[in-house]
Design a protein around this motif. Structure first.
Motif, PDB file in Angstrom:
ATOM      1  N   ASP A   1       0.834  -1.202   0.000  1.00 18.86           N
ATOM      2  CA  ASP A   1       0.000   0.000   0.000  1.00 18.86           C
ATOM      3  C   ASP A   1       0.870   1.253   0.000  1.00 18.86           C
ATOM      4  OD1 ASP A   1      -2.379  -1.450   0.019  1.00 18.86           O
ATOM      5  OD2 ASP A   1      -2.498  -1.449   2.204  1.00 18.86           O
ATOM      6  N   PHE A   2       1.947   1.211   0.775  1.00 18.28           N
ATOM      7  CA  PHE A   2       2.901   2.323   0.803  1.00 18.28           C
ATOM      8  C   PHE A   2       3.448   2.574  -0.601  1.00 18.28           C
ATOM      9  CE2 PHE A   2       7.426   3.483   1.005  1.00 18.28           C
ATOM     10  CZ  PHE A   2       7.343   4.723   1.620  1.00 18.28           C
ATOM     11  N   LEU A   3       3.854   1.500  -1.291  1.00 22.02           N
ATOM     12  CA  LEU A   3       4.378   1.642  -2.653  1.00 22.02           C
ATOM     13  C   LEU A   3       3.324   2.196  -3.604  1.00 22.02           C
ATOM     14  CD1 LEU A   3       6.476  -1.625  -3.142  1.00 22.02           C
ATOM     15  CD2 LEU A   3       7.327   0.701  -2.752  1.00 22.02           C
ATOM     16  N   ALA A   4       2.100   1.723  -3.472  1.00 27.75           N
ATOM     17  CA  ALA A   4       1.018   2.205  -4.338  1.00 27.75           C
ATOM     18  C   ALA A   4       0.818   3.704  -4.156  1.00 27.75           C
ATOM     19  CB  ALA A   4      -0.268   1.446  -4.045  1.00 27.75           C
ATOM     20  N   ASN A   5       0.910   4.175  -2.927  1.00 24.69           N
ATOM     21  CA  ASN A   5       0.743   5.606  -2.652  1.00 24.69           C
ATOM     22  C   ASN A   5       1.908   6.443  -3.138  1.00 24.69           C
ATOM     23  OD1 ASN A   5      -1.810   5.433  -1.467  1.00 24.69           O
ATOM     24  ND2 ASN A   5      -0.940   4.881   0.500  1.00 24.69           N
ATOM     25  N   ARG A   6       3.084   5.836  -3.264  1.00 25.43           N
ATOM     26  CA  ARG A   6       4.259   6.555  -3.776  1.00 25.43           C
ATOM     27  C   ARG A   6       4.111   6.871  -5.261  1.00 25.43           C
ATOM     28  NH1 ARG A   6       8.949   8.016  -0.790  1.00 25.43           N
ATOM     29  NH2 ARG A   6       9.510   8.511  -2.908  1.00 25.43           N
ATOM     30  N   GLY A   7       3.430   5.997  -5.987  1.00 35.05           N
ATOM     31  CA  GLY A   7       3.170   6.266  -7.400  1.00 35.05           C
ATOM     32  C   GLY A   7       4.332   5.981  -8.340  1.00 35.05           C
ATOM     33  N   ASP A   8       5.323   5.209  -7.909  1.00 34.45           N
ATOM     34  CA  ASP A   8       6.433   4.859  -8.803  1.00 34.45           C
ATOM     35  C   ASP A   8       5.904   4.028  -9.965  1.00 34.45           C
ATOM     36  OD1 ASP A   8       8.536   6.031  -7.271  1.00 34.45           O
ATOM     37  OD2 ASP A   8       8.498   4.308  -5.923  1.00 34.45           O
ATOM     38  N   ARG A   9       6.238   4.418 -11.182  1.00 35.66           N
ATOM     39  CA  ARG A   9       5.778   3.725 -12.382  1.00 35.66           C
ATOM     40  C   ARG A   9       6.955   3.031 -13.052  1.00 35.66           C
ATOM     41  NH1 ARG A   9       0.795   2.796 -12.533  1.00 35.66           N
ATOM     42  NH2 ARG A   9       0.612   3.007 -14.758  1.00 35.66           N
ATOM     43  N   LEU A  10       6.655   1.934 -13.732  1.00 38.44           N
ATOM     44  CA  LEU A  10       7.689   1.194 -14.441  1.00 38.44           C
ATOM     45  C   LEU A  10       7.091   0.464 -15.629  1.00 38.44           C
ATOM     46  CD1 LEU A  10       7.386  -2.094 -13.624  1.00 38.44           C
ATOM     47  CD2 LEU A  10       8.180  -1.183 -11.466  1.00 38.44           C
ATOM     48  N   ILE A  11       7.973  -0.002 -16.493  1.00 42.24           N
ATOM     49  CA  ILE A  11       7.582  -0.801 -17.650  1.00 42.24           C
ATOM     50  C   ILE A  11       8.121  -2.207 -17.434  1.00 42.24           C
ATOM     51  CG2 ILE A  11       7.796  -1.115 -20.148  1.00 42.24           C
ATOM     52  CD1 ILE A  11       8.427   1.942 -20.272  1.00 42.24           C
TER      53      ILE A  11
END
Length: 75
Positions: free
Chosen positions: A29-39
């Motif tokens: 959930d913490f990562l989801a809130n950070r919004g880091d995007r990747l391919i």
């Protein structure tokens, strides 16, 4: 076993905010809130970092894809 630098930095951030709590139950959930995007290269799929991280037992973190298949999108 080596650790992906981006994952290490996010773990440090998570534990710093957790004020001594060693549980990883809220890490995705913490990562989801950070919004880091990747391919994810083989799929050419853009997604969030939280979708390629797995937490088991509140104590173990692992990537669901090899690091060489991930390209992070930096703003």
């Amino acid at each position: 076993m080596p650790i992906l630098l981006k994952l290490f930095r996010r773990l440090v951030d998570y534990f710093t905010l957790g004020a001594g709590n060693a549980s990883l139950d809220g890490f995705r959930d913490f990562l989801a809130n950070r919004g880091d995007r990747l391919i994810i290269i083989p799929d050419t799929h853009v997604t969030g970092f939280d979708t390629v991280v797995e937490v088991t037992g509140g104590r173990t973190v692992r990537l669901t894809h090899p690091p060489e298949d991930l390209v992070f999108i930096e703003a």
